[in-house]
Design a protein around this motif. Structure first.
Motif, mmCIF file in Angstrom:
data_model
loop_
_atom_site.group_PDB
_atom_site.id
_atom_site.type_symbol
_atom_site.label_atom_id
_atom_site.label_comp_id
_atom_site.label_asym_id
_atom_site.label_seq_id
_atom_site.Cartn_x
_atom_site.Cartn_y
_atom_site.Cartn_z
ATOM 1 N N GLU A 21 0.823 -1.211 0.000
ATOM 2 C CA GLU A 21 0.000 0.000 0.000
ATOM 3 C C GLU A 21 0.855 1.259 0.000
ATOM 4 O OE1 GLU A 21 -3.982 -1.734 2.272
ATOM 5 O OE2 GLU A 21 -2.278 -0.981 3.459
ATOM 6 N N VAL A 22 1.980 1.222 0.720
ATOM 7 C CA VAL A 22 2.906 2.360 0.704
ATOM 8 C C VAL A 22 3.435 2.584 -0.707
ATOM 9 C CG1 VAL A 22 5.154 3.195 1.496
ATOM 10 C CG2 VAL A 22 3.585 2.130 3.128
ATOM 11 N N VAL A 23 3.821 1.497 -1.367
ATOM 12 C CA VAL A 23 4.342 1.596 -2.735
ATOM 13 C C VAL A 23 3.273 2.120 -3.682
ATOM 14 C CG1 VAL A 23 5.154 0.231 -4.700
ATOM 15 C CG2 VAL A 23 6.129 -0.137 -2.428
ATOM 16 N N ARG A 24 2.067 1.630 -3.551
ATOM 17 C CA ARG A 24 0.975 2.095 -4.418
ATOM 18 C C ARG A 24 0.765 3.604 -4.243
ATOM 19 N NH1 ARG A 24 -2.655 -1.298 -2.960
ATOM 20 N NH2 ARG A 24 -2.441 -2.716 -4.725
ATOM 21 N N ALA A 27 3.683 5.509 -5.854
ATOM 22 C CA ALA A 27 3.551 5.519 -7.312
ATOM 23 C C ALA A 27 2.493 6.527 -7.748
ATOM 24 C CB ALA A 27 3.207 4.123 -7.810
ATOM 25 N N THR A 28 1.396 6.591 -7.016
ATOM 26 C CA THR A 28 0.332 7.552 -7.320
ATOM 27 C C THR A 28 0.847 8.983 -7.222
ATOM 28 O OG1 THR A 28 -1.348 6.030 -6.477
ATOM 29 C CG2 THR A 28 -1.962 8.347 -6.621
ATOM 30 N N LEU A 29 1.763 9.217 -6.276
ATOM 31 C CA LEU A 29 2.317 10.557 -6.062
ATOM 32 C C LEU A 29 3.488 10.866 -6.994
ATOM 33 C CD1 LEU A 29 2.281 10.488 -2.145
ATOM 34 C CD2 LEU A 29 0.723 11.769 -3.632
ATOM 35 N N SER A 30 3.835 9.888 -7.843
ATOM 36 C CA SER A 30 4.935 10.038 -8.815
ATOM 37 C C SER A 30 6.283 10.273 -8.147
ATOM 38 C CB SER A 30 4.632 11.189 -9.795
ATOM 39 O OG SER A 30 3.464 10.913 -10.532
ATOM 40 N N LEU A 31 6.479 9.723 -6.953
ATOM 41 C CA LEU A 31 7.799 9.775 -6.337
ATOM 42 C C LEU A 31 8.738 8.865 -7.124
ATOM 43 C CD1 LEU A 31 6.838 9.580 -2.548
ATOM 44 C CD2 LEU A 31 7.506 11.605 -3.840
ATOM 45 N N SER A 32 10.005 9.237 -7.197
ATOM 46 C CA SER A 32 10.953 8.410 -7.941
ATOM 47 C C SER A 32 11.644 7.381 -7.055
ATOM 48 C CB SER A 32 11.997 9.281 -8.632
ATOM 49 O OG SER A 32 12.803 9.940 -7.692
ATOM 50 N N LEU A 42 13.859 -5.380 8.723
ATOM 51 C CA LEU A 42 13.917 -5.298 7.263
ATOM 52 C C LEU A 42 12.750 -6.070 6.637
ATOM 53 C CD1 LEU A 42 17.744 -6.106 6.991
ATOM 54 C CD2 LEU A 42 16.700 -3.842 6.788
ATOM 55 N N ALA A 43 11.783 -6.420 7.473
ATOM 56 C CA ALA A 43 10.766 -7.397 7.088
ATOM 57 C C ALA A 43 9.902 -6.982 5.908
ATOM 58 C CB ALA A 43 9.878 -7.719 8.297
ATOM 59 N N GLY A 44 9.671 -5.698 5.705
ATOM 60 C CA GLY A 44 8.753 -5.289 4.654
ATOM 61 C C GLY A 44 9.388 -5.004 3.313
ATOM 62 N N ILE A 45 10.705 -5.126 3.235
ATOM 63 C CA ILE A 45 11.408 -4.629 2.038
ATOM 64 C C ILE A 45 11.133 -5.475 0.793
ATOM 65 C CG2 ILE A 45 13.678 -4.164 1.077
ATOM 66 C CD1 ILE A 45 13.941 -2.521 3.486
ATOM 67 N N ARG A 46 11.168 -6.789 0.915
ATOM 68 C CA ARG A 46 10.947 -7.623 -0.278
ATOM 69 C C ARG A 46 9.546 -7.387 -0.850
ATOM 70 N NH1 ARG A 46 15.300 -10.786 -0.831
ATOM 71 N NH2 ARG A 46 16.262 -11.658 1.054
ATOM 72 N N GLU A 47 8.567 -7.282 0.029
ATOM 73 C CA GLU A 47 7.208 -7.020 -0.456
ATOM 74 C C GLU A 47 7.160 -5.681 -1.190
ATOM 75 O OE1 GLU A 47 2.805 -5.894 1.258
ATOM 76 O OE2 GLU A 47 4.066 -7.193 2.508
ATOM 77 N N ALA A 48 7.834 -4.672 -0.637
ATOM 78 C CA ALA A 48 7.843 -3.353 -1.278
ATOM 79 C C ALA A 48 8.535 -3.405 -2.635
ATOM 80 C CB ALA A 48 8.528 -2.339 -0.369
ATOM 81 N N GLN A 49 9.637 -4.117 -2.713
ATOM 82 C CA GLN A 49 10.362 -4.218 -3.981
ATOM 83 C C GLN A 49 9.520 -4.919 -5.044
ATOM 84 O OE1 GLN A 49 13.861 -6.197 -2.431
ATOM 85 N NE2 GLN A 49 15.077 -4.305 -2.487
ATOM 86 N N THR A 50 8.840 -5.990 -4.652
ATOM 87 C CA THR A 50 7.972 -6.711 -5.589
ATOM 88 C C THR A 50 6.825 -5.823 -6.045
ATOM 89 O OG1 THR A 50 8.502 -8.829 -4.545
ATOM 90 C CG2 THR A 50 6.489 -8.728 -5.869
ATOM 91 N N LEU A 53 7.825 -3.255 -8.685
ATOM 92 C CA LEU A 53 7.940 -3.810 -10.040
ATOM 93 C C LEU A 53 6.582 -3.919 -10.712
ATOM 94 C CD1 LEU A 53 10.552 -6.666 -9.432
ATOM 95 C CD2 LEU A 53 10.922 -4.522 -10.681
ATOM 96 N N LEU A 54 5.555 -4.211 -9.919
ATOM 97 C CA LEU A 54 4.225 -4.441 -10.464
ATOM 98 C C LEU A 54 3.400 -3.163 -10.623
ATOM 99 C CD1 LEU A 54 3.259 -7.609 -8.368
ATOM 100 C CD2 LEU A 54 3.955 -7.550 -10.778
ATOM 101 N N LEU A 55 3.638 -2.188 -9.719
ATOM 102 C CA LEU A 55 2.727 -1.053 -9.642
ATOM 103 C C LEU A 55 3.251 0.244 -10.231
ATOM 104 C CD1 LEU A 55 1.481 -1.618 -5.969
ATOM 105 C CD2 LEU A 55 0.215 -2.078 -8.066
ATOM 106 N N SER A 56 4.566 0.377 -10.362
ATOM 107 C CA SER A 56 5.073 1.670 -10.830
ATOM 108 C C SER A 56 5.158 1.699 -12.353
ATOM 109 C CB SER A 56 6.430 1.986 -10.201
ATOM 110 O OG SER A 56 7.412 1.057 -10.576
ATOM 111 N N ASP A 57 5.196 2.893 -12.867
ATOM 112 C CA ASP A 57 5.246 3.146 -14.307
ATOM 113 C C ASP A 57 6.596 2.693 -14.864
ATOM 114 O OD1 ASP A 57 5.391 4.218 -16.848
ATOM 115 O OD2 ASP A 57 4.452 6.107 -16.295
ATOM 116 N N SER A 58 6.600 1.887 -15.895
ATOM 117 C CA SER A 58 7.850 1.369 -16.458
ATOM 118 C C SER A 58 8.737 2.481 -16.999
ATOM 119 C CB SER A 58 7.562 0.340 -17.549
ATOM 120 O OG SER A 58 6.796 0.926 -18.585
#
Length: 289
Positions: A21-24, A27-32, A42-50, A53-58
């Motif tokens: 949800e943080v990543v989504r 991405a909506t805010l167009s942060l780089s 470090l528990a949430g990092i892999r989920e955020a990285q995945t 890849l799925l949610l941000s603009d290529s």
């Protein structure tokens, strides 16, 4: 110019949004780029990285910088050091964070016991049932006490029961600043003093801390921050110049646990330029040679 946020929390610690949800939202805010910096984990990092890849603009991908926020002890006070650009598989760092988590759990058991003595029906098991795998912090205590009618608000919970001078508060056993900075470096990262003005030290005392931490190898200081007012950023930048520290910036986003702080923009006017990443990457490259 694009913007970043290098101090972000998810529900892997005391935020209210999942890493996805943080990543989504980012991405909506167009942060780089964002750095996920949950407390002592470090528990949430892999989920955020995945998710990135799925949610941000290529064409404008969202970069996830692996991080954590480590609590250290200085003169019996709690100071926070951010680790950024971490190797999340580094065993030495993971073992140290796991030990810190165990000490946090022991402290939480003692705090819940004290609160039960005050007539508040709270247990670590109940907190975990409500919060899942999150690293439990006082914010979770406050949320539970408010939801169950023991306090009027999270702020009320801190004022009555959870502040450092309360008889129900139990201090944690912390890493030393030198150890935390060394662990971050061993994991290939940069060590940054978080929100230096939030500790309420006078400028002479703060100079003492920054000088000491710089001697331990501190890399940067969080000069651009949500709670800054007036000349705060300039004050921190002068310390950075004095001790040859890099500038970083972050909102300290926690979702609904800090509802007045927005991802990327803090209290509305926070702007952290993407160009801040360049000197960080340069230092990491030089260190790896």
């Amino acid at each position: 110019m694009r913007y970043i946020d290098l101090h972000v929390h998810s529900n892997a610690s005391d935020g209210t949004l999942t890493p996805t949800e943080v990543v989504r939202l980012a991405a909506t805010l167009s942060l780089s780029a964002i750095a996920l910096t949950d407390h002592d984990t470090l528990a949430g990092i892999r989920e955020a990285q995945t998710a990135a890849l799925l949610l941000s603009d290529s064409e404008n991908p969202l970069r996830i910088i692996p991080g954590t926020e480590i609590s250290v002890a200085y003169n019996k006070r709690d100071i926070h050091i951010l680790g950024l650009f971490l190797d999340i598989d580094n065993k030495v760092l993971n073992d140290a964070l796991q030990e810190a988590l165990q000490k946090r759990n022991e402290r939480n058991e003692e705090m819940t016991a004290r609160l039960r003595g005050a007539g508040i029906n709270i247990t670590v098991e109940a907190l975990k049932a409500a919060e899942g795998e999150a690293v439990l912090t006082r914010a979770h205590f406050a949320k539970y006490m408010t939801e169950h009618g023991y306090t009027k608000s999270n702020k009320d919970a801190f004022e009555k029961y959870l502040n450092d001078s309360s008889p129900y508060y139990v201090p944690r056993e912390y890493l030393s600043p030198e150890t935390a900075i060394s662990l971050i470096h061993q994991a290939g990262g940069l060590a940054v003093l978080a929100h230096p003005l939030l500790y309420k030290y006078n400028l002479e005392q703060l100079d003492e801390i920054i000088s000491l931490f710089a001697g331990y190898g501190l890399d940067g200081i969080e000069a651009i921050y949500s709670m800054n007012t007036g000349f705060d950023e300039g004050i921190v930048r002068r310390f950075a110049n004095r001790y040859n520290l890099m500038i970083t910036g972050g909102s300290d986003f926690h979702g609904n646990n800090k509802p007045d702080i927005a991802l990327g923009t803090g209290k509305g006017n926070l702007l952290i330029p993407e160009t801040l990443l360049e000197p960080m990457e340069k230092r990491l490259k030089e260190r790896s040679l």
